[in-house]
Design a protein around this motif. Structure first.
Motif, PDB file in Angstrom:
ATOM      1  N   UNK A 724      31.243  33.561  61.008  1.00 35.26           N
ATOM      2  CA  UNK A 724      31.417  34.813  61.748  1.00 35.26           C
ATOM      3  C   UNK A 724      30.934  36.014  60.933  1.00 35.26           C
ATOM      4  N   UNK A 725      31.203  35.965  59.647  1.00 29.27           N
ATOM      5  CA  UNK A 725      30.698  37.058  58.801  1.00 29.27           C
ATOM      6  C   UNK A 725      29.172  37.059  58.790  1.00 29.27           C
ATOM      7  N   UNK A 726      28.633  35.869  58.670  1.00 27.07           N
ATOM      8  CA  UNK A 726      27.164  35.767  58.667  1.00 27.07           C
ATOM      9  C   UNK A 726      26.587  36.330  59.970  1.00 27.07           C
ATOM     10  N   UNK A 727      27.196  35.942  61.065  1.00 30.35           N
ATOM     11  CA  UNK A 727      26.682  36.419  62.346  1.00 30.35           C
ATOM     12  C   UNK A 727      26.911  37.926  62.516  1.00 30.35           C
ATOM     13  N   UNK A 731      24.267  40.906  63.164  1.00 29.97           N
ATOM     14  CA  UNK A 731      24.422  41.907  64.216  1.00 29.97           C
ATOM     15  C   UNK A 731      24.245  43.310  63.641  1.00 29.97           C
ATOM     16  N   UNK A 732      24.881  43.536  62.502  1.00 30.73           N
ATOM     17  CA  UNK A 732      24.772  44.854  61.856  1.00 30.73           C
ATOM     18  C   UNK A 732      23.328  45.144  61.479  1.00 30.73           C
ATOM     19  N   UNK A 733      22.708  44.139  60.970  1.00 26.30           N
ATOM     20  CA  UNK A 733      21.294  44.260  60.571  1.00 26.30           C
ATOM     21  C   UNK A 733      20.441  44.664  61.776  1.00 26.30           C
ATOM     22  N   UNK A 734      20.755  44.065  62.908  1.00 26.87           N
ATOM     23  CA  UNK A 734      19.925  44.301  64.096  1.00 26.87           C
ATOM     24  C   UNK A 734      19.974  45.751  64.554  1.00 26.87           C
ATOM     25  N   UNK A 735      21.010  46.461  64.137  1.00 31.20           N
ATOM     26  CA  UNK A 735      21.093  47.866  64.535  1.00 31.20           C
ATOM     27  C   UNK A 735      21.092  48.781  63.307  1.00 31.20           C
ATOM     28  N   UNK A 736      20.660  48.209  62.191  1.00 28.72           N
ATOM     29  CA  UNK A 736      20.562  48.938  60.920  1.00 28.72           C
ATOM     30  C   UNK A 736      21.877  49.614  60.526  1.00 28.72           C
ATOM     31  N   UNK A 737      22.956  48.914  60.765  1.00 27.39           N
ATOM     32  CA  UNK A 737      24.250  49.452  60.336  1.00 27.39           C
ATOM     33  C   UNK A 737      24.593  48.871  58.965  1.00 27.39           C
ATOM     34  N   UNK A 738      24.942  49.736  58.067  1.00 30.70           N
ATOM     35  CA  UNK A 738      25.312  49.291  56.734  1.00 30.70           C
ATOM     36  C   UNK A 738      26.719  48.692  56.736  1.00 30.70           C
ATOM     37  N   UNK A 739      26.861  47.504  56.170  1.00 27.79           N
ATOM     38  CA  UNK A 739      28.179  46.845  56.121  1.00 27.79           C
ATOM     39  C   UNK A 739      28.377  46.189  54.743  1.00 27.79           C
ATOM     40  N   UNK A 740      28.439  46.993  53.709  1.00 24.50           N
ATOM     41  CA  UNK A 740      28.516  46.425  52.363  1.00 24.50           C
ATOM     42  C   UNK A 740      29.807  45.662  52.091  1.00 24.50           C
ATOM     43  N   UNK A 741      30.883  46.092  52.681  1.00 26.55           N
ATOM     44  CA  UNK A 741      32.163  45.403  52.438  1.00 26.55           C
ATOM     45  C   UNK A 741      32.092  43.995  53.012  1.00 26.55           C
ATOM     46  N   UNK A 742      31.614  43.925  54.253  1.00 21.29           N
ATOM     47  CA  UNK A 742      31.513  42.610  54.895  1.00 21.29           C
ATOM     48  C   UNK A 742      30.535  41.721  54.142  1.00 21.29           C
ATOM     49  N   UNK A 743      29.478  42.326  53.636  1.00 22.29           N
ATOM     50  CA  UNK A 743      28.484  41.532  52.899  1.00 22.29           C
ATOM     51  C   UNK A 743      29.114  40.943  51.640  1.00 22.29           C
ATOM     52  N   UNK A 744      29.918  41.748  50.973  1.00 25.71           N
ATOM     53  CA  UNK A 744      30.566  41.251  49.750  1.00 25.71           C
ATOM     54  C   UNK A 744      31.572  40.158  50.106  1.00 25.71           C
TER      55      UNK A 744
END
Ligand SMILES: NC(=O)C1=CN([C@@H]2O[C@H](COP(=O)(O)OP(=O)(O)OC[C@H]3O[C@@H](n4cnc5c(N)ncnc54)[C@H](OP(=O)(O)O)[C@@H]3O)[C@@H](O)[C@H]2O)C=CC1
Ligand SMILES: O=CC(=O)O
Length: 775
Positions: A724-727, A731-744
């Motif tokens: 789910x995090x990967x997906x 999703x965030x990538x597809x709209x250029x939303x930064x999500x560094x916490x989720x990435x970590x």
């Protein structure tokens, strides 16, 4: 033999109380109508209970019953198929001995079977042998239990006929004043205004027990509304509430005490109007100090005077206390919204404390509009689980009642949802489904009319993933699909399918690993050896698969469901996948002429067992509307609320966002636990501190203690959380939303996976932070 009243007799005034008034529950949770799910009250009016009962403190008292002769030969029979006629029912049991009486209970509103009945043998001696055997009637396994005369069910030695509940008591009224008022009707044994344990403040309701029943007659001869302390109070007859019921066996019937792990499932709904019916809460027991106790009465919700305050009370305790949607109390500020227009559900229940609190969200412009009557059960700290079903509601009537008051009122958008649960699938009507609320600044004009059915249509704006509600032309008598398919019986699929079976649906199952079908087959499910065959044999097929790959495979692969789909059928994918996958499956299913509905959900194993999932639906085009209408009551059997989010993909997207947050929360919590320990503090204390503050979440309270012991019993597999995090990152990538916490956080779950923790619960992510895994 017992002098049986007519079938399905209900007494609207009669409510039952939790024998232990000490519990911090809203009236809605403490009281139940007679019209209960069969598992809670097997006899609607015939004066019997099963003898498998648990009192409000979780003590079984089955052995203490003095079986009367009149009851000795009588058995409750649950899980009776809709198709079973009384004749077949009687014939079946006649092989054991002469039948003195038998009946299949009928719902008084719909005239349909309620899925249970009673059989009375002339010779009580045969009962034991009947109880020893398994019973299958018309291909369905039924459950047979003893009944016990209700009058044998003394609670605290107080006859139900002598006790009244008093609601809407002004908070300034004293115990003595309460007693004094009612003593004019007869001698009083005890009287008490319930107070909040923490604050010591009146909760706005209480009880009066008279010495004899005549006093009750006198009180009620003057009506249900009395004036006390300058305000109107409402009285109702109280009756000892049956505790959890001891269905310790399979699935939804295991309401029994769970020890301290009590559920705080609150009311499905909320308030009542003085002149309306009291909103009966649905909540299970409730954890004494959590749950959703609210004040009763005295809490007129701001501009919605005339209503009891919004004791929406939806204490979503997950069986472990802390309310998920608890708190809030916005009514006074007009913050609520009239979701569902009468069918609303006051979530959160807000701790009203006398200021006109309302249930937050789903609920209402004041929790006060709620109509879906819940059915309290259990009560008490040890009878925590609640029943996943709820009686059908005459929403239309209540919607109309309620509507006048909300028409034109400004509403602030909060959460929408409408939820109705049913005792059984038969009983649903379109008014009890497909009701959704909206996020909109003002009530649209069309709400000025009769708000018979609120139905989601187009989203107002993508960014809010919201929709406007408008009257639907849903038919008034919706038929449930008689044939429901279920593909994927993992941790979640199994209890979900089980709830459908238990609610009376004709379910056909398939799972890649066939053995997982067996328990469901033994509950009455049919089996087909491929998704294709399930889809071909069912009207609506649900899919609950691990990930995008398996969802596609099962839907579109060789012998996949699409091959069995055709016009008139529906496919509802409840798996957690990404939007693109959902769209792919939707497109292919639709190309067969069938309809598709996306319905991912939030909620883990326990909510699935308890029918408390939160569905995130999307994809209803005009041609799919009937699928939504058909699927909605089924979703309501499995869940507690539905959000409609617009186009296919939005449901998946919302789910991914939710789980992205959850994954990060768990990772952060893990760091906190380990850090606490490292600095020489007790992580158990951290869990407690967190649970009492603003960042409390059931997830922490439930999983924290086992995480401290390095135990990770799987409810939500870690591999799925990482998926789910990967997906979500995609999703965030597809709209250029930064999500560094989720990435970590995602990295941490990947580490945990690489150390063989995939199938552990996602809380095992804490292991990835431990030195031994980091080397
Ligand atoms: N557990 C939870 O708390 C929640 C889970 N979800 C989501 O629900 C879905 C299912 O979760 P859950 O039940 O926990 O997971 P499980 O791993 O327990 O179940 C997965 C299901 O998918 C089936 N499956 C896996 N791969 C394939 C395949 N290639 N072909 C056919 N069937 C396959 C499994 O079959 P088999 O039995 O043969 O392995 C099983 O029925 C996931 O998408 C998850 O993210 C959503 C909300 C909560
Ligand atoms: O997807 C998991 C959940 O708990 O929701």
């Amino acid at each position: 033999m017992e002098d049986f009243p007519e079938r399905s007799r209900f007494d609207d005034n009669q409510i039952a109380y939790n024998g232990n008034e000490e519990f911090e529950q809203p009236p809605e949770q403490q009281y139940e109508e007679f019209e209960q799910p069969p598992e809670q009250q097997f006899d609607s009016g015939r004066g019997f209970e099963t003898n498998h009962n648990v009192d409000s403190e979780g003590n079984e008292f089955r052995d203490s019953f003095n079986h009367r002769d009149s009851a000795a030969g009588k058995l409750f029979v649950g899980g009776v198929s809709w198709e079973t006629t009384e004749e077949a029912f009687t014939n079946y049991f006649s092989k054991y001995g002469e039948i003195a009486d038998s009946v299949i209970m009928i719902d008084k509103h719909s005239g349909r079977p309620r899925g249970f009945g009673f059989v009375t043998f002339a010779d009580p001696g045969v009962v034991d042998s009947v109880l020893e055997e398994e019973h299958v009637i018309d291909g369905r396994v039924v459950e047979v239990k003893r009944t016990v005369p209700r009058e044998d069910m003394g609670f605290k030695g107080i006859s139900k006929r002598k006790k009244i509940f008093v609601g809407g008591i002004p908070t300034s009224l004293t115990d003595d004043e309460l007693g004094e008022y009612f003593s004019t009707y007869g001698s009083i044994v005890e009287h008490q205004i319930m107070v909040d344990h923490k604050t010591g403040r009146s909760r706005g309701f209480g009880f009066v027990t008279f010495e004899n029943e005549d006093a009750l007659d006198k009180v009620f001869s003057e009506g249900k509304i009395h004036e006390l302390g300058g305000k109107q109070v409402e009285i109702k007859k109280a009756e000892p509430k049956r505790g959890g019921g001891d269905f310790s066996g399979s699935a939804p019937k295991s309401y029994g005490g769970l020890g301290g792990a009590a559920a705080g499932y609150g009311a499905y709904n909320s308030a009542s109007r003085y002149n309306g019916k009291m909103g009966r809460g649905y909540g299970g027991g409730g954890y004494p100090t959590y749950g959703t106790y609210n004040n009763y009465g005295g809490n007129y919700a701001g501009s919605y005077a005339g209503f009891y305050g919004g004791y929406g009370g939806y204490g979503y305790g997950f069986g472990y206390g802390g309310p998920m949607y608890g708190n809030a109390g916005y009514a006074a500020s007009g913050y609520g919204m009239p979701a569902g227009y009468g069918g609303n559900t006051a979530y959160g229940g807000g701790r009203g404390y006398g200021n006109g609190a309302v249930g937050r969200g789903g609920g209402s412009g004041g929790g006060s509009y709620g109509s879906g009557r819940g059915y309290d059960r259990s009560g008490g700290s040890t009878t925590g689980r609640y029943h996943p079903y709820q009686k059908p509601v005459d929403l239309e009537e209540e919607a109309n009642d309620n509507f006048a008051s909300i028409n034109g009122s400004p509403i602030g958008g909060v959460v929408m949802s409408f939820l109705v649960k049913t005792t059984n699938c038969h009983h649903l009507s379109s008014t009890a489904m497909a009701m959704c609320s909206s996020f909109c600044p003002h009530l649209p004009n069309h709400f000025g009319g009769r708000p018979a059915y609120s139905f989601p249509t187009k989203p107002l704006s993508f960014s809010f993933k919201a929709f406007s509600s408008q009257a639907s032309n849903a038919s008034s008598e919706d038929e449930l699909p008689t044939r429901v398919g279920f593909l994927g019986l993992g941790i979640m699929g199994s209890p979900m399918a089980q709830n459908l079976i238990k609610s009376g649906c004709d379910v056909t199952v398939w799972n890649r690993t066939k053995s997982k079908c067996d328990p469901l087959i033994s509950l009455g499910a049919k089996y087909k050896p491929s998704p294709e065959e399930v889809a071909a044999s069912c009207d609506v097929t649900f899919a609950m698969l691990a990930d995008p790959e398996s969802a596609v495979d099962v839907a579109l692969g060789k012998h996949g469901a699409a091959n069995g789909m055709s016009s008139g059928k529906g496919y509802v994918d409840v798996s957690t996948v990404d939007g693109a996958t959902s769209k792919l499956i939707s497109g292919r299913i639709k190309s067969t002429g069938a309809s598709f509905l996306e319905a991912s959900f939030s909620g883990s194993k326990k909510p699935a067992e308890d029918g408390q999932l939160i569905f995130l639906t999307a994809g209803m085009q005009s041609c799919d509307k009937s699928l939504y209408e058909i699927a909605a009551p089924l979703l309501d059997v499995m869940g507690k609320s539905r959000f409609y989010l617009g186009d296919v993909g939005n449901g998946a997207a919302m789910k991914l966002v939710v789980n992205m947050i959850m994954g990060s929360m768990m990772a952060s919590f893990s760091e906190g636990l380990l850090l606490t320990e490292k600095i020489g503090l007790d992580p158990k204390v951290l869990v407690e501190v967190v649970s009492q503050g603003a960042i409390s979440a059931p997830m922490y309270s439930v999983k924290g203690p086992s995480m401290i012991q390095s135990l990770y019993p799987t409810a939500f597999p870690l591999k799925h959380q990482q998926k789910d995090l990967r997906l979500a990152l995609g999703l965030a990538e597809s709209v250029s939303q930064s999500t560094p916490i989720a990435a970590a956080a995602n990295e941490l779950y990947k580490v945990a996976k690489s150390h063989g923790l995939s199938d552990e619960d996602f809380s095992a992510v804490i292991e990835a932070l431990k030195p031994k895994l980091q080397q």
